[in-house]
Design a protein around this motif. Structure first.
Motif, PDB file in Angstrom:
ATOM      1  N   ALA A 141     -57.406  17.326  20.436  1.00 54.16           N
ATOM      2  CA  ALA A 141     -56.378  16.290  20.629  1.00 54.16           C
ATOM      3  C   ALA A 141     -56.731  15.012  19.872  1.00 54.16           C
ATOM      4  O   ALA A 141     -57.898  14.628  19.811  1.00 54.16           O
ATOM      5  CB  ALA A 141     -56.237  15.989  22.116  1.00 54.16           C
ATOM      6  N   LYS A 142     -55.698  14.382  19.324  1.00 57.31           N
ATOM      7  CA  LYS A 142     -55.874  13.045  18.747  1.00 57.31           C
ATOM      8  C   LYS A 142     -55.423  12.027  19.801  1.00 57.31           C
ATOM      9  O   LYS A 142     -54.318  12.150  20.351  1.00 57.31           O
ATOM     10  CB  LYS A 142     -55.027  12.897  17.491  1.00 57.31           C
ATOM     11  N   VAL A 143     -56.270  11.056  20.070  1.00 60.75           N
ATOM     12  CA  VAL A 143     -55.992  10.094  21.139  1.00 60.75           C
ATOM     13  C   VAL A 143     -56.036   8.686  20.564  1.00 60.75           C
ATOM     14  O   VAL A 143     -57.031   8.277  19.962  1.00 60.75           O
ATOM     15  CB  VAL A 143     -57.011  10.225  22.286  1.00 60.75           C
ATOM     16  N   LYS A 144     -54.943   7.967  20.771  1.00 59.55           N
ATOM     17  CA  LYS A 144     -54.858   6.569  20.330  1.00 59.55           C
ATOM     18  C   LYS A 144     -54.972   5.683  21.569  1.00 59.55           C
ATOM     19  O   LYS A 144     -54.297   5.933  22.578  1.00 59.55           O
ATOM     20  CB  LYS A 144     -53.499   6.376  19.634  1.00 59.55           C
ATOM     21  N   VAL A 145     -55.820   4.661  21.497  1.00 62.81           N
ATOM     22  CA  VAL A 145     -56.019   3.722  22.613  1.00 62.81           C
ATOM     23  C   VAL A 145     -55.622   2.338  22.124  1.00 62.81           C
ATOM     24  O   VAL A 145     -56.079   1.899  21.073  1.00 62.81           O
ATOM     25  CB  VAL A 145     -57.511   3.668  23.031  1.00 62.81           C
ATOM     26  N   ARG A 146     -54.765   1.667  22.886  1.00 64.67           N
ATOM     27  CA  ARG A 146     -54.357   0.317  22.501  1.00 64.67           C
ATOM     28  C   ARG A 146     -54.272  -0.573  23.757  1.00 64.67           C
ATOM     29  O   ARG A 146     -53.954  -0.072  24.846  1.00 64.67           O
ATOM     30  CB  ARG A 146     -52.984   0.329  21.816  1.00 64.67           C
ATOM     31  N   PRO A 147     -54.526  -1.878  23.602  1.00 62.70           N
ATOM     32  CA  PRO A 147     -54.400  -2.786  24.750  1.00 62.70           C
ATOM     33  C   PRO A 147     -52.951  -2.857  25.254  1.00 62.70           C
ATOM     34  O   PRO A 147     -52.010  -2.771  24.456  1.00 62.70           O
ATOM     35  CB  PRO A 147     -54.825  -4.144  24.176  1.00 62.70           C
ATOM     36  N   VAL A 148     -52.813  -3.003  26.558  1.00 60.94           N
ATOM     37  CA  VAL A 148     -51.490  -3.144  27.190  1.00 60.94           C
ATOM     38  C   VAL A 148     -51.534  -4.377  28.088  1.00 60.94           C
ATOM     39  O   VAL A 148     -52.483  -4.535  28.879  1.00 60.94           O
ATOM     40  CB  VAL A 148     -51.143  -1.887  28.025  1.00 60.94           C
ATOM     41  N   PRO A 149     -50.539  -5.261  28.014  1.00 63.78           N
ATOM     42  CA  PRO A 149     -50.523  -6.416  28.914  1.00 63.78           C
ATOM     43  C   PRO A 149     -50.443  -5.977  30.382  1.00 63.78           C
ATOM     44  O   PRO A 149     -49.594  -5.157  30.745  1.00 63.78           O
ATOM     45  CB  PRO A 149     -49.233  -7.155  28.507  1.00 63.78           C
ATOM     46  N   HIS A 150     -51.350  -6.483  31.202  1.00 61.22           N
ATOM     47  CA  HIS A 150     -51.343  -6.201  32.653  1.00 61.22           C
ATOM     48  C   HIS A 150     -52.160  -7.310  33.301  1.00 61.22           C
ATOM     49  O   HIS A 150     -52.161  -8.446  32.790  1.00 61.22           O
ATOM     50  CB  HIS A 150     -51.918  -4.795  32.902  1.00 61.22           C
ATOM     51  N   VAL A 151     -52.881  -7.049  34.355  1.00 64.76           N
ATOM     52  CA  VAL A 151     -53.758  -8.030  34.992  1.00 64.76           C
ATOM     53  C   VAL A 151     -55.181  -7.503  34.836  1.00 64.76           C
ATOM     54  O   VAL A 151     -55.534  -6.504  35.453  1.00 64.76           O
ATOM     55  CB  VAL A 151     -53.406  -8.193  36.482  1.00 64.76           C
ATOM     56  N   GLY A 152     -55.987  -8.135  34.006  1.00 63.86           N
ATOM     57  CA  GLY A 152     -57.316  -7.622  33.700  1.00 63.86           C
ATOM     58  C   GLY A 152     -57.260  -6.636  32.544  1.00 63.86           C
ATOM     59  O   GLY A 152     -56.169  -6.218  32.121  1.00 63.86           O
ATOM     60  N   PRO A 153     -58.441  -6.262  32.008  1.00 62.68           N
ATOM     61  CA  PRO A 153     -58.484  -5.372  30.844  1.00 62.68           C
ATOM     62  C   PRO A 153     -57.778  -4.047  31.121  1.00 62.68           C
ATOM     63  O   PRO A 153     -58.125  -3.337  32.068  1.00 62.68           O
ATOM     64  CB  PRO A 153     -59.989  -5.157  30.610  1.00 62.68           C
ATOM     65  N   THR A 154     -56.799  -3.739  30.282  1.00 64.48           N
ATOM     66  CA  THR A 154     -55.975  -2.545  30.491  1.00 64.48           C
ATOM     67  C   THR A 154     -55.607  -1.961  29.145  1.00 64.48           C
ATOM     68  O   THR A 154     -55.339  -2.691  28.192  1.00 64.48           O
ATOM     69  CB  THR A 154     -54.695  -2.908  31.264  1.00 64.48           C
ATOM     70  N   VAL A 155     -55.597  -0.635  29.064  1.00 64.34           N
ATOM     71  CA  VAL A 155     -55.158   0.034  27.847  1.00 64.34           C
ATOM     72  C   VAL A 155     -54.089   1.070  28.190  1.00 64.34           C
ATOM     73  O   VAL A 155     -53.893   1.444  29.351  1.00 64.34           O
ATOM     74  CB  VAL A 155     -56.337   0.746  27.125  1.00 64.34           C
ATOM     75  N   GLY A 156     -53.404   1.511  27.130  1.00 64.54           N
ATOM     76  CA  GLY A 156     -52.525   2.667  27.224  1.00 64.54           C
ATOM     77  C   GLY A 156     -53.061   3.730  26.277  1.00 64.54           C
ATOM     78  O   GLY A 156     -53.913   3.440  25.418  1.00 64.54           O
ATOM     79  N   TYR A 157     -52.577   4.943  26.436  1.00 60.88           N
ATOM     80  CA  TYR A 157     -53.057   6.057  25.612  1.00 60.88           C
ATOM     81  C   TYR A 157     -51.867   6.813  25.022  1.00 60.88           C
ATOM     82  O   TYR A 157     -50.807   6.928  25.649  1.00 60.88           O
ATOM     83  CB  TYR A 157     -53.874   7.033  26.457  1.00 60.88           C
ATOM     84  N   ARG A 158     -52.106   7.344  23.831  1.00 60.71           N
ATOM     85  CA  ARG A 158     -51.177   8.311  23.255  1.00 60.71           C
ATOM     86  C   ARG A 158     -51.989   9.545  22.900  1.00 60.71           C
ATOM     87  O   ARG A 158     -53.042   9.445  22.254  1.00 60.71           O
ATOM     88  CB  ARG A 158     -50.518   7.754  21.998  1.00 60.71           C
ATOM     89  N   VAL A 159     -51.513  10.686  23.350  1.00 59.16           N
ATOM     90  CA  VAL A 159     -52.209  11.946  23.095  1.00 59.16           C
ATOM     91  C   VAL A 159     -51.309  12.829  22.237  1.00 59.16           C
ATOM     92  O   VAL A 159     -50.190  13.162  22.652  1.00 59.16           O
ATOM     93  CB  VAL A 159     -52.558  12.669  24.419  1.00 59.16           C
ATOM     94  N   ASP A 160     -51.768  13.170  21.053  1.00 63.45           N
ATOM     95  CA  ASP A 160     -51.090  14.134  20.180  1.00 63.45           C
ATOM     96  C   ASP A 160     -51.904  15.420  20.230  1.00 63.45           C
ATOM     97  O   ASP A 160     -53.073  15.433  19.847  1.00 63.45           O
ATOM     98  CB  ASP A 160     -51.013  13.617  18.737  1.00 63.45           C
ATOM     99  N   TRP A 161     -51.275  16.471  20.734  1.00 68.91           N
ATOM    100  CA  TRP A 161     -52.042  17.695  21.023  1.00 68.91           C
ATOM    101  C   TRP A 161     -51.091  18.884  20.929  1.00 68.91           C
ATOM    102  O   TRP A 161     -49.993  18.831  21.497  1.00 68.91           O
ATOM    103  CB  TRP A 161     -52.614  17.564  22.444  1.00 68.91           C
ATOM    104  N   ALA A 162     -51.521  19.877  20.249  1.00 68.58           N
ATOM    105  CA  ALA A 162     -50.761  21.139  20.185  1.00 68.58           C
ATOM    106  C   ALA A 162     -49.327  20.917  19.703  1.00 68.58           C
ATOM    107  O   ALA A 162     -48.390  21.536  20.205  1.00 68.58           O
ATOM    108  CB  ALA A 162     -50.766  21.828  21.547  1.00 68.58           C
TER     109      ALA A 162
END
Ligand SMILES: [Zn+2]
Ligand SMILES: [Zn+2]
Length: 276
Positions: A141-162
Motif C-alpha cells: 500500500a502507498k500511504v500519504k500522511v498530511r496534517p489536518v486542522p483539529h485540536v492538538g497534533p492531528t493527521v489524516g491518511y490516504r491509502v492507495d492499495w490494490a
C-alpha cells in the motif's frame, strides 16, 4: 480493497437503545486486501469487536494508522484480544507529540492506576512510528500522511492499495465560515474512491461548538466536492445523535444539490462493509 467499520462514533463510546443501528463504539476501520496484512484506521473502542470477529487463538500482524491521541482514537488497544497473544504484532503510526515520544505518551495513558497492564507488558509486540507529513509504503500500500486542522497534533491518511483509494479524515476543524478547506486535506482527498470524513455537527451545533475541532455534514460534502471524491462516508457521529436523527440528517445531505458532488453519500454504521 475491503473496508469494514467497527466503530463510527466520535468523542466517547455512547451505547444506547436509541443508537443501536449506527452503534456507539468509537473510530475503528479495518482495510483488507486478500491475505495481505490488514491496515487499521484508528484504535477506538470498535477495535474490540474486530478481535471478537477472529478465531479464539488468532494472532494479528497489522499496521495501525492513528489520526491523533484523543481517547476515542486509542482507547480500544487494551481491549483488543489478539494483542494479548504472543506472536501478534502491531505497528502504530501516529502524529508527533509535544509531550514526548509516542512510546512515552502511550505508556502514560496505559498504566496503573488507569489500566493494570502497560503496553510493553502485552504478549503481542506493539511498536510506534511518529509521522507528520510523509509518503510511505506499507507492504503493497502507498500511504500519504498530511496534517489536518483539529485540536492538538492531528493527521489524516490516504491509502492507495490494490487499485483503489481511501482517504480518512476523522476529526476536522472547519474554519468559522465553513467555506474553505486546507490544501493538505484536499491533497489527501484528491479524486479518492472513498472519503471517510468527520460529520459530527449540525450547522446549529457548530455555532455553539465552533472551536471543538469538528465540522458539519455540509462541510464534509464541501470537502468531497472540492477534492473530487467519488464517494463520501459520513463518520465520527456526535454521541447525542440517535439513529433517527442520523437517518434524517443524512437524507438531508443527500437531498442537497449534488452538482459536481460525490456519486454516493453513505452514513457509516457499525458493521458496514464496502468493497472498492
Ligand atoms: Zn475523535
Ligand atoms: Zn479528536
Amino acid at each position: 480493497m475491503h473496508i469494514t467499520f467497527y466503530g463510527v462514533r466520535g468523542s466517547t463510546p455512547s451505547p444506547a437503545e436509541s443508537n443501536r443501528r449506527y452503534g456507539g463504539n468509537t473510530s475503528t476501520v479495518v482495510l483488507q486486501n486478500g491475505h495481505e496484512d490488514p491496515i487499521l484506521l484508528d484504535l477506538g473502542t470498535g477495535l474490540r469487536l474486530w478481535g471478537l470477529d477472529m478465531p479464539p487463538a488468532a494472532t494479528v500482524d497489522a499496521t495501525a494508522l492513528v489520526t491523533h491521541i484523543h481517547w476515542d482514537h486509542i482507547q480500544g488497544l487494551p481491549f483488543f484480544g489478539p494483542i494479548h497473544r504472543r506472536g501478534s504484532r502491531l505497528v502504530v503510526y501516529a502524529p508527533e507529540q509535544d509531550e514526548g515520544p509516542l512510546e512515552d505518551v502511550f505508556d502514560r495513558f496505559m498504566r496503573p492506576p488507569y489500566f493494570p497492564v502497560q503496553y510493553a507488558q502485552l504478549e503481542g509486540d506493539v511498536s510506534f512510528v511518529s509521522v507528520k507529513d510523509a509518503d510511505l509504503e506499507i507492504n503493497a500500500a502507498k500511504v500519504k500522511v498530511r496534517p489536518v486542522p483539529h485540536v492538538g497534533p492531528t493527521v489524516g491518511y490516504r491509502v492507495d492499495w490494490a487499485g483503489s483509494s481511501v482517504a480518512y479524515v476523522s476529526d476536522h476543524q472547519a474554519p468559522p465560515g465553513l467555506d474553505t478547506v486546507a490544501d493538505s486535506v484536499l491533497e489527501l482527498c484528491d479524486g479518492v474512491d472513498l472519503l471517510i470524513h468527520d460529520a459530527q455537527f449540525t450547522p446549529e451545533e457548530f455555532v455553539e461548538k465552533s472551536t471543538w475541532g469538528h465540522c458539519t455534514m455540509e462541510y464534509a460534502l464541501l470537502v468531497a466536492r472540492l477534492s473530487g471524491a467519488r464517494r463520501l462516508c459520513l463518520f465520527h457521529h456526535d454521541p447525542s445523535h440517535t439513529d433517527d436523527d442520523l437517518d434524517a440528517l443524512h437524507e438531508g445531505i443527500r437531498a442537497m444539490d449534488h452538482h459536481n458532488g460525490p456519486r454516493e453519500i453513505i452514513g457509516a454504521y457499525e458493521g458496514l462493509q464496502i468493497h472498492l
